[in-house]
Design a protein around this motif. Structure first.
Motif, mmCIF file in Angstrom:
data_model
loop_
_atom_site.group_PDB
_atom_site.id
_atom_site.type_symbol
_atom_site.label_atom_id
_atom_site.label_comp_id
_atom_site.label_asym_id
_atom_site.label_seq_id
_atom_site.Cartn_x
_atom_site.Cartn_y
_atom_site.Cartn_z
ATOM 1 N N UNK A 119 0.840 -1.191 0.000
ATOM 2 C CA UNK A 119 0.000 0.000 0.000
ATOM 3 C C UNK A 119 0.873 1.239 0.000
ATOM 4 N N UNK A 120 2.095 1.021 0.390
ATOM 5 C CA UNK A 120 3.008 2.148 0.435
ATOM 6 C C UNK A 120 3.946 2.030 -0.763
ATOM 7 N N UNK A 151 6.943 2.784 -1.162
ATOM 8 C CA UNK A 151 8.338 2.442 -0.900
ATOM 9 C C UNK A 151 8.605 0.942 -1.028
ATOM 10 N N UNK A 201 6.843 4.857 10.042
ATOM 11 C CA UNK A 201 5.644 5.551 9.577
ATOM 12 C C UNK A 201 4.792 4.615 8.701
ATOM 13 N N UNK A 216 3.105 2.069 10.681
ATOM 14 C CA UNK A 216 1.951 2.649 11.378
ATOM 15 C C UNK A 216 0.734 2.751 10.449
ATOM 16 N N UNK A 217 0.975 3.115 9.198
ATOM 17 C CA UNK A 217 -0.136 3.196 8.222
ATOM 18 C C UNK A 217 -0.729 1.809 8.013
ATOM 19 N N UNK A 275 -2.730 0.859 10.941
ATOM 20 C CA UNK A 275 -4.002 1.594 10.981
ATOM 21 C C UNK A 275 -5.030 0.928 10.053
ATOM 22 N N UNK A 276 -4.586 0.561 8.846
ATOM 23 C CA UNK A 276 -5.489 -0.130 7.914
ATOM 24 C C UNK A 276 -5.957 -1.460 8.503
ATOM 25 N N UNK A 324 -8.649 -0.735 10.922
ATOM 26 C CA UNK A 324 -9.893 -0.356 10.229
ATOM 27 C C UNK A 324 -10.600 -1.604 9.709
ATOM 28 N N UNK A 356 -9.289 3.943 18.048
ATOM 29 C CA UNK A 356 -8.144 4.329 18.878
ATOM 30 C C UNK A 356 -7.762 3.186 19.815
ATOM 31 N N UNK A 400 -6.113 0.404 17.841
ATOM 32 C CA UNK A 400 -4.771 0.773 17.415
ATOM 33 C C UNK A 400 -3.785 0.669 18.581
ATOM 34 N N UNK A 401 -4.187 1.201 19.721
ATOM 35 C CA UNK A 401 -3.283 1.187 20.882
ATOM 36 C C UNK A 401 -3.036 -0.233 21.378
ATOM 37 N N UNK A 442 -0.669 -1.836 19.011
ATOM 38 C CA UNK A 442 0.688 -1.298 19.129
ATOM 39 C C UNK A 442 1.447 -1.921 20.302
#
Lengths: 165, 202
Positions: A88-89, A91, A99, A102-103, A106-107, A110, A156, A159-160, A163
């Motif tokens: 999805x990124x 790179x 970073x 983290x994206x 997050x997905x 979701x 939230x 996610x936490x 993590x």
């Protein structure tokens, strides 16, 4: 025809990224997200003449995208992948940064929400104004605010929790 | 611990992009334009040709018994009914104004469409097969009188075997598959409808 194509190009450039986020958040799968986004914009092109500024064009496109997402899963139920692909990124894998992780995380969170929650939260994250979200989702303004508040909390927490492990 | 604003900032840091350009979409539109309509048109042309051949055979063959005339009429009506349902469903799918409806209404439309399609593919198909079989049986009455026993018997055996195979094997499996698919689909749609409904917010 040339005008229509130029208009479509402009609409695509302004909206494709957000629609892609919505599709990706909904399916949790890059290929499905691309398929859905393609299907959405094909419908946009086919119905472009019918759009007569009755609403913001972005609202109109979002409505098509949401309904396309809903009918797509009915045809072929695709479960969100447990581990989202890092593609999805843009790179390369070796360049993956915190970073990017983290994206992806997050997905992943979701994808654990209910279908309508995924749709609403991706729009909130993309900063679509609340009245527009209400119009797209057909949920009354008051209910929408309550729902979004709950989804924000849920995401939230997810996610936490994610993590920590 | 991150709050929602932190998540929002992560979201805005993403550089994910769709792999499709507007040019790809236009190419695909041109490629698939009327693809489904062409398939339907071909199907309708095949059916029309069959009806024309039956009418031609009916008009130019010296059939004497009322049973044969009834058979021809039944088969033609069956084919025309099939054509009508295909066109009706095509028009329903093509009605893209539905796409602009509220998600809750769109889900209700999907539910109704899936249910109607299921009824068509199961119960109505059964009636269609039944009438087609009655038509063929009536047709064979005159054939049995006019043709040799061997021709009549082989025609009857082949037709009966074919109908029995379609009805008891193909249809049974198909209906079972459709039933489980529909149940799954309807329960998913109901869940989605509830999610988008305004009344369920506690």
């Amino acid at each position: 025809m040339v005008d229509k194509e130029a208009n479509f190009k402009d609409i695509f450039q302004k909206n494709s990224r957000k629609i892609y986020h919505l599709c990706y958040g909904y399916t949790g799968d890059e290929d499905s997200a691309n398929d859905l986004m393609q299907e959405t914009f094909m419908k946009v092109w086919q119905n472009l003449d019918k759009f007569r500024n009755q609403a913001l064009i972005s609202t109109w496109i979002y409505r098509i995208a949401v309904n396309t997402c809903l009918s797509y899963l009915r045809v072929e139920k695709r479960h969100p992948k447990d581990e989202l692909t890092t593609s999805i990124i843009e790179n390369k894998p070796e360049e993956l940064s915190d970073k990017n992780d983290q994206v992806a995380s997050l997905y992943k969170c979701i994808s654990q929400l209910e279908e309508n929650e995924r749709i609403l939260i991706t729009m909130v994250l993309d900063e679509v104004p609340y009245p527009e979200i209400a119009q797209i989702s057909g949920i009354s303004d008051g209910n929408l605010r309550v729902k979004i508040h709950r989804i924000k909390q849920k995401l939230t927490e997810l996610y936490n929790r994610n993590e920590r492990f | 611990m991150k709050d929602f604003d932190a998540l929002k900032s992560i979201w805005h840091d993403q550089v994910s992009v769709p792999k499709i350009s507007h040019g790809d979409i236009l190419k695909r539109v041109r490629k698939t334009k009327n693809g489904f309509a062409n398939k339907l048109l071909l199907e309708l042309a095949g059916m029309s040709l069959s009806i024309a051949l039956i009418i031609f055979g009916w008009a130019y063959s010296p059939f004497k018994m009322w049973t044969t005339h009834a058979a021809m009429l039944i088969v033609i009506i069956c084919f025309m009914y099939y054509m009508y349902t295909q066109v009706r469903d095509y028009r329903r799918i093509k009605d893209e104004s539905l796409l602009m409806k509220k998600p809750e209404d769109y889900i209700a439309y999907l539910k109704k469409y899936k249910h109607d399609r299921y009824i068509l593919n199961t119960r109505k198909y059964r009636i269609y097969t039944l009438f087609l079989s009655i038509g063929l049986i009536l047709y064979f009455i005159e054939i049995a009188i006019m043709a040799s026993l061997w021709i009549t018997l082989s025609g009857l055996i082949f037709t009966t075997a074919w109908i029995a195979f379609c009805y008891f094997y193909v249809m049974k499996r198909y209906i079972q598959k459709e039933e489980s698919k529909l149940e799954d689909m309807i329960s998913n749609l109901e869940r989605l409808q509830k999610q988008f409904g305004n009344q369920d917010t506690e």
